[in-house]
Design a protein around this motif. Structure first.
Motif: not given
Length: 158
Positions: A74-79
């Motif tokens: 989720r963090i990587l996708e948001q970034y």
């Protein structure tokens, strides 16, 4: 997993998954009402602005799910959806003649933000304070950015 271990795990994974050159940092960001969060910033080469992702919220997700991999994704996708590949010319910000038309205001609670208000120009209004931001449109896909006007900016602009 403790919060500190969670942050280290995120930093280690991002360092491996995002190509060099890049700069990854977690820095404290004090928001309204005295709330301080850990802001994750990933600055890639050739770019001078980056979104801030607040790890506190992702840790809450992790503690609720117990799934570090899913939280990390989720963090990587948001970034990936928030980042920009453009340089923003922020030289306009050094001259008030250029910055003035971009200034917008916001109301915040006076008592809950006393510490922050010592560092920023404001106007007291009832139990609130009017504070000022510089609005920076970026593009339709990325959105916009704001810079909180601080006393140091006022000194720079004289």
């Amino acid at each position: 997993m403790t919060y500190e271990t969670f942050k280290e795990g995120v930093l280690n994974r991002l360092s491996a998954d995002i190509p060099d050159p890049k700069k990854i940092a977690i820095q404290p960001v004090c928001k309204n009402n005295g709330k301080c969060l850990d802001g994750l910033v990933i600055l890639e080469a050739g770019v001078n602005i980056a979104p801030t992702l607040y790890l506190n919220y992702y840790y809450e997700h992790y503690t609720g799910s117990g799934d570090f991999q899913k939280t990390y994704e989720r963090i990587l996708e948001q970034y990936k959806t928030s980042r920009t590949s453009r340089q923003i010319d922020v030289r306009f910000f050094t001259d008030f003649q250029n910055t003035g038309p971009r200034i917008v205001l916001k109301l915040i609670h006076y008592e809950k933000n006393r510490k922050l208000l010592r560092e920023i120009p404001h106007i007291r209004f009832l139990d609130l304070a009017i504070v000022f931001y510089c609005y920076i449109p970026i593009d339709a896909s990325t959105g916009n950015a704001t810079i909180l006007i601080r006393n140091t900016h006022m000194e720079m602009w004289k």
